[in-house]
Design an enzyme around this catalytic site. Sequence first.
Site, short mmCIF file in Angstrom:
data_model
loop_
_atom_site.label_atom_id
_atom_site.label_comp_id
_atom_site.label_asym_id
_atom_site.label_seq_id
_atom_site.Cartn_x
_atom_site.Cartn_y
_atom_site.Cartn_z
CE LYS A 13 41.85 24.52 48.75
NZ LYS A 13 40.68 24.56 47.86
NE ARG A 84 43.70 28.95 44.93
CZ ARG A 84 43.06 29.10 46.06
NH1 ARG A 84 43.65 28.86 47.20
NH2 ARG A 84 41.79 29.43 46.09
NE ARG A 123 32.46 27.53 51.19
CZ ARG A 123 33.64 27.25 50.66
NH1 ARG A 123 34.45 26.37 51.23
NH2 ARG A 123 34.01 27.80 49.52
NE ARG A 155 34.60 31.85 50.62
CZ ARG A 155 35.61 30.98 50.47
NH1 ARG A 155 35.93 30.17 51.46
NH2 ARG A 155 36.29 30.91 49.35
NE ARG A 166 36.34 30.23 44.62
CZ ARG A 166 35.69 29.78 45.70
NH1 ARG A 166 34.39 29.98 45.84
NH2 ARG A 166 36.33 29.12 46.62
P1 AMP Z 1 40.28 29.84 49.35
O1 AMP Z 1 39.75 30.18 50.70
O2 AMP Z 1 41.58 29.08 49.38
O3 AMP Z 1 39.24 29.21 48.46
O4 AMP Z 1 40.66 31.25 48.65
C1 AMP Z 1 39.71 32.25 48.43
C2 AMP Z 1 40.21 33.24 47.41
O5 AMP Z 1 41.42 33.87 47.90
C3 AMP Z 1 40.60 32.67 46.06
O6 AMP Z 1 39.50 32.52 45.19
C4 AMP Z 1 41.58 33.73 45.55
O7 AMP Z 1 40.89 34.89 45.12
C5 AMP Z 1 42.32 34.10 46.82
N1 AMP Z 1 43.52 33.25 47.05
C6 AMP Z 1 43.69 32.32 48.04
N2 AMP Z 1 44.90 31.77 47.96
C7 AMP Z 1 45.51 32.35 46.91
C8 AMP Z 1 46.79 32.18 46.31
N3 AMP Z 1 47.67 31.29 46.77
N4 AMP Z 1 47.09 32.95 45.22
C9 AMP Z 1 46.21 33.86 44.75
N5 AMP Z 1 44.99 34.06 45.25
C10 AMP Z 1 44.64 33.31 46.33
#
Ligand code: AMP
Length: 208
Positions: A13, A84, A123, A155, A166
């Site tokens: 993404k 989400r 990554r 990360r 996740r």
């Molecule tokens: P991402 O970079 O989109 O994979 O997001 C990394 C982390 O940020 C996720 O595993 C969640 O802990 C948090 N996160 C990102 N977007 C959301 C969201 N819309 N709602 C809740 N937690 C989020």
Amino acid sequence: MNCILLGPPGAGKGTQAKNIVKNFNIVHFSTGDMLRKARKSDGVISELLSSGQLVPDEIVVDIVKKSLERNGVERGFLLDGFPRNLRQAEQLDLMLKSKNVKIDKVFLIDIEFEEAVNRIAGRRVCECEASYHVTMLPPEKVGKCDYCGADLVQRNDDEESVVRDRFTIYKKQTEPLIEYYKKTGLFVVIDGLKDEKGVFRQISSYIL
Ligand code: AMP
């Protein structure tokens, strides 16, 4: 053009979001990036991110609301990582309605769990937000960012056990959005197994 990008962890993404906003000159709203910034001054957010848990809806919705206000929506935008879950999707609908703005497309980058784990294991990221893969997208100099020269790191939510959690959260909380958006007629599935260009080509073909 206003769109939403959905997909499990490791679907690409972030990479595709960068390609989309650059090529179509629209604004990128990534809740993951916003929360990674917020974690520096907030221990609770930091812990949730490290364990791969979702941050509470109220916090994320508030951050998105403020970011939409700050950046504006006139130029078009891409929502990456938000919504989400169904509650966030409903909150988003309310936010956009109040601005008289509509979503044009909802993309799901589809990928299987094993492939996602393989990709995520390799990554590496930089604090300037550049992202690499040790074999698929290596930096010019091992372990160093091409843009700013800083050390690349993994990360902590990219460790395999956290990725599994996740993925489980994605299945339970985020997948119901597929039915939600299918009903709108805006939903498109993208084959995430193609290479970066192949995935981008598919997405671009839906963007006018
Ligand atoms: P991402 O970079 O989109 O994979 O997001 C990394 C982390 O940020 C996720 O595993 C969640 O802990 C948090 N996160 C990102 N977007 C959301 C969201 N819309 N709602 C809740 N937690 C989020």
